[in-house]
Design a protein around this motif. Structure first.
Motif, PDB file in Angstrom:
ATOM      1  N   ALA A  57      36.274  49.746  22.884  1.00  0.00           N
ATOM      2  CA  ALA A  57      37.389  50.599  22.523  1.00  0.00           C
ATOM      3  C   ALA A  57      37.723  51.618  23.601  1.00  0.00           C
ATOM      4  N   ALA A  58      36.747  52.046  24.404  1.00  0.00           N
ATOM      5  CA  ALA A  58      36.980  53.062  25.430  1.00  0.00           C
ATOM      6  C   ALA A  58      37.765  52.482  26.596  1.00  0.00           C
ATOM      7  N   GLU A  59      38.538  53.329  27.256  1.00  0.00           N
ATOM      8  CA  GLU A  59      39.314  52.926  28.429  1.00  0.00           C
ATOM      9  C   GLU A  59      38.690  53.514  29.692  1.00  0.00           C
ATOM     10  N   GLY A  60      39.310  53.240  30.825  1.00  0.00           N
ATOM     11  CA  GLY A  60      38.793  53.757  32.081  1.00  0.00           C
ATOM     12  C   GLY A  60      38.767  52.677  33.137  1.00  0.00           C
ATOM     13  N   THR A  61      37.808  52.770  34.060  1.00  0.00           N
ATOM     14  CA  THR A  61      37.746  51.790  35.134  1.00  0.00           C
ATOM     15  C   THR A  61      36.338  51.694  35.693  1.00  0.00           C
ATOM     16  N   THR A  62      36.049  50.560  36.318  1.00  0.00           N
ATOM     17  CA  THR A  62      34.858  50.442  37.150  1.00  0.00           C
ATOM     18  C   THR A  62      35.328  50.528  38.594  1.00  0.00           C
ATOM     19  N   PHE A  63      34.413  50.887  39.487  1.00  0.00           N
ATOM     20  CA  PHE A  63      34.771  51.067  40.892  1.00  0.00           C
ATOM     21  C   PHE A  63      33.555  50.735  41.745  1.00  0.00           C
ATOM     22  N   ILE A  64      33.795  50.121  42.891  1.00  0.00           N
ATOM     23  CA  ILE A  64      32.703  49.758  43.792  1.00  0.00           C
ATOM     24  C   ILE A  64      33.022  50.269  45.192  1.00  0.00           C
ATOM     25  N   LEU A  65      32.029  50.888  45.812  1.00  0.00           N
ATOM     26  CA  LEU A  65      32.170  51.377  47.187  1.00  0.00           C
ATOM     27  C   LEU A  65      31.012  50.843  48.015  1.00  0.00           C
ATOM     28  N   ALA A  78      38.190  57.102  30.387  1.00  0.00           N
ATOM     29  CA  ALA A  78      39.276  57.974  29.947  1.00  0.00           C
ATOM     30  C   ALA A  78      39.666  57.520  28.539  1.00  0.00           C
ATOM     31  N   GLU A  79      40.581  58.249  27.920  1.00  0.00           N
ATOM     32  CA  GLU A  79      40.939  57.928  26.534  1.00  0.00           C
ATOM     33  C   GLU A  79      41.944  56.794  26.414  1.00  0.00           C
ATOM     34  N   THR A  80      42.824  56.638  27.411  1.00  0.00           N
ATOM     35  CA  THR A  80      43.850  55.613  27.319  1.00  0.00           C
ATOM     36  C   THR A  80      43.927  54.801  28.602  1.00  0.00           C
ATOM     37  N   ASP A  81      44.395  53.593  28.467  1.00  0.00           N
ATOM     38  CA  ASP A  81      44.566  52.721  29.625  1.00  0.00           C
ATOM     39  C   ASP A  81      45.632  53.287  30.563  1.00  0.00           C
ATOM     40  N   PHE A  82      46.610  53.992  30.000  1.00  0.00           N
ATOM     41  CA  PHE A  82      47.670  54.590  30.810  1.00  0.00           C
ATOM     42  C   PHE A  82      47.093  55.572  31.826  1.00  0.00           C
ATOM     43  N   VAL A  83      46.186  56.430  31.358  1.00  0.00           N
ATOM     44  CA  VAL A  83      45.585  57.421  32.244  1.00  0.00           C
ATOM     45  C   VAL A  83      44.677  56.766  33.278  1.00  0.00           C
ATOM     46  N   SER A  84      43.997  55.685  32.903  1.00  0.00           N
ATOM     47  CA  SER A  84      43.089  55.029  33.842  1.00  0.00           C
ATOM     48  C   SER A  84      43.829  54.476  35.061  1.00  0.00           C
ATOM     49  N   LYS A  85      45.152  54.302  34.940  1.00  0.00           N
ATOM     50  CA  LYS A  85      45.957  53.829  36.068  1.00  0.00           C
ATOM     51  C   LYS A  85      46.632  54.987  36.820  1.00  0.00           C
ATOM     52  N   ASN A  86      46.400  56.205  36.349  1.00  0.00           N
ATOM     53  CA  ASN A  86      46.977  57.386  36.967  1.00  0.00           C
ATOM     54  C   ASN A  86      46.410  57.592  38.368  1.00  0.00           C
ATOM     55  N   ASP A  87      47.276  57.935  39.332  1.00  0.00           N
ATOM     56  CA  ASP A  87      46.829  58.115  40.721  1.00  0.00           C
ATOM     57  C   ASP A  87      45.759  59.191  40.837  1.00  0.00           C
ATOM     58  N   LYS A  88      45.910  60.291  40.109  1.00  0.00           N
ATOM     59  CA  LYS A  88      44.936  61.380  40.179  1.00  0.00           C
ATOM     60  C   LYS A  88      43.583  60.934  39.630  1.00  0.00           C
ATOM     61  N   PHE A  89      43.618  60.124  38.588  1.00  0.00           N
ATOM     62  CA  PHE A  89      42.375  59.579  38.033  1.00  0.00           C
ATOM     63  C   PHE A  89      41.699  58.679  39.052  1.00  0.00           C
ATOM     64  N   GLN A  90      42.474  57.826  39.709  1.00  0.00           N
ATOM     65  CA  GLN A  90      41.915  56.907  40.694  1.00  0.00           C
ATOM     66  C   GLN A  90      41.324  57.662  41.879  1.00  0.00           C
ATOM     67  N   GLY A 161      39.722  46.522  37.609  1.00  0.00           N
ATOM     68  CA  GLY A 161      38.544  47.329  37.326  1.00  0.00           C
ATOM     69  C   GLY A 161      38.056  47.262  35.888  1.00  0.00           C
ATOM     70  N   ARG A 162      38.668  46.430  35.048  1.00  0.00           N
ATOM     71  CA  ARG A 162      38.194  46.285  33.667  1.00  0.00           C
ATOM     72  C   ARG A 162      36.753  45.762  33.651  1.00  0.00           C
ATOM     73  N   ILE A 163      36.437  44.883  34.614  1.00  0.00           N
ATOM     74  CA  ILE A 163      35.073  44.399  34.806  1.00  0.00           C
ATOM     75  C   ILE A 163      34.742  44.578  36.283  1.00  0.00           C
ATOM     76  N   GLY A 164      33.559  45.097  36.570  1.00  0.00           N
ATOM     77  CA  GLY A 164      33.113  45.249  37.946  1.00  0.00           C
ATOM     78  C   GLY A 164      31.748  44.610  38.115  1.00  0.00           C
ATOM     79  N   VAL A 165      31.567  43.898  39.237  1.00  0.00           N
ATOM     80  CA  VAL A 165      30.286  43.243  39.510  1.00  0.00           C
ATOM     81  C   VAL A 165      29.869  43.532  40.942  1.00  0.00           C
ATOM     82  N   LEU A 166      28.616  43.913  41.109  1.00  0.00           N
ATOM     83  CA  LEU A 166      28.020  44.099  42.430  1.00  0.00           C
ATOM     84  C   LEU A 166      26.750  43.261  42.481  1.00  0.00           C
TER      85      LEU A 166
END
Length: 295
Positions: A57-65, A78-90, A161-166
């Motif tokens: 149910a939770a939104e947000g993103t995975t990230f790999i560096l 984050a609370e919504t998928d909309f915010v997870s795509k926000n430039d400031k969030f990224q 980023g819905r799924i991230g694998v390293l």
């Protein structure tokens, strides 16, 4: 006897896909032990899988560096998928990755206490982003991996980023092959690298469930043991990466593909955004009534 609540019945139903009354009966039979209830339903043929992923149910993103011989994978919610795509969030997520990879804290709690060059703690950086963006943001988890010059990282982000694998290949510098393995892990979701990682207790538990399944199907006892070992092999194919059929070549096992690179899998991390998190509580009684009225 344990108190069998509606919430417990709901949780078991979501994990197994079995009917509501069957779930309640299983919980009564197992005195409210949800793991034992899952096994009970499987033994009776009422559950189609050993386990079912918790509702996401939770939104947000995975990230790999990746930076040289070091890499980090993290999940920020984050609370919504909309915010997870926000430039400031990224931008925040990328900044957190850089800071965490540099400091390599042991826990999320320790990570939140880290300060950037301006002396601002990560916890406060997130709070500032919350005030700007207008949604709750949390650093949920992260993992740092290291390698040598003789090894290769493979990373893959699915659906932005819905799924991230390293994944790390040891003894091979074939980064393209490592990425192919990461893509396979994203698609098939293994639990372990190899059979050696599966505990004896888990194998014995699976053997017991498979034995009860076979007996409940009316199979003769003299062939049940052989059947169970065959089905146990199928179980390993489901949960162990190296035993799985490679998604890019159905004639090849993952172990064979990795061996062709001259290396071996040195572990992997797979994050799916929000897995295991409930964003809100549904009213179970209202859900049941709506189904009754719909019929």
């Amino acid at each position: 006897m344990a108190n069998i609540t509606a919430q417990l019945v709901k949780e078991l139903r979501e994990k197994t896909g079995a009917g509501m009354m069957d779930c309640k009966k299983a919980l009564v039979q197992t005195d409210g032990d949800i793991d034992a209830a899952i096994d009970f339903l499987r033994e009776k043929g009422l559950s189609s899988a050993a386990k079912k992923a918790d509702r996401i149910a939770a939104e947000g993103t995975t990230f790999i560096l990746e930076q040289g011989n070091e890499a980090i994978i993290l999940e920020v919610n984050a609370e919504t998928d909309f915010v997870s795509k926000n430039d400031k969030f990224q931008v925040l997520v990328a900044s957190l990755a850089e800071q965490l990879l540099a400091a390599k804290p042991a826990t999320v709690e320790a990570a939140l206490e880290l300060a950037n060059a301006e002396g601002v703690k990560i916890a406060d950086q997130i709070s500032t982003a919350v005030a700007t963006i207008g949604e709750k943001i949390t650093l949920r988890r992260f993992e740092v991996k290291t390698k040598t010059d003789a090894d290769a990282f493979g990373s893959y982000l699915h659906m932005g980023g819905r799924i991230g694998v390293l994944v790390s290949l040891e003894g091979s510098t074939d980064a393209a092959a490592a990425k192919d393995v990461a893509m396979h892990i994203a698609a098939i979701n293994p639990t372990y690298v190899s059979r050696d990682e599966v505990s004896a207790d888990e194998v014995e538990r699976e053997r017991k469930v498979l034995t009860e399944q076979a007996l409940n199907e009316g199979k003769p006892e003299n062939i049940v043991a052989k059947m169970v070992e065959g089905r146990l092999g199928k179980y390993f194919e489901e949960v162990c990466l190296l035993d799985q059929t490679f998604v890019k070549n159905s004639d090849q096992k993952v172990r064979d593909f990795v061996a062709s690179t001259g290396g071996s899998v040195n572990g992997f991390v797979r994050y799916a955004v929000g897995e295991g998190i409930e964003k809100r509580e549904d009213n179970f009684a209202e859900e049941v009534m709506s189904q009754v009225k719909g019929n």
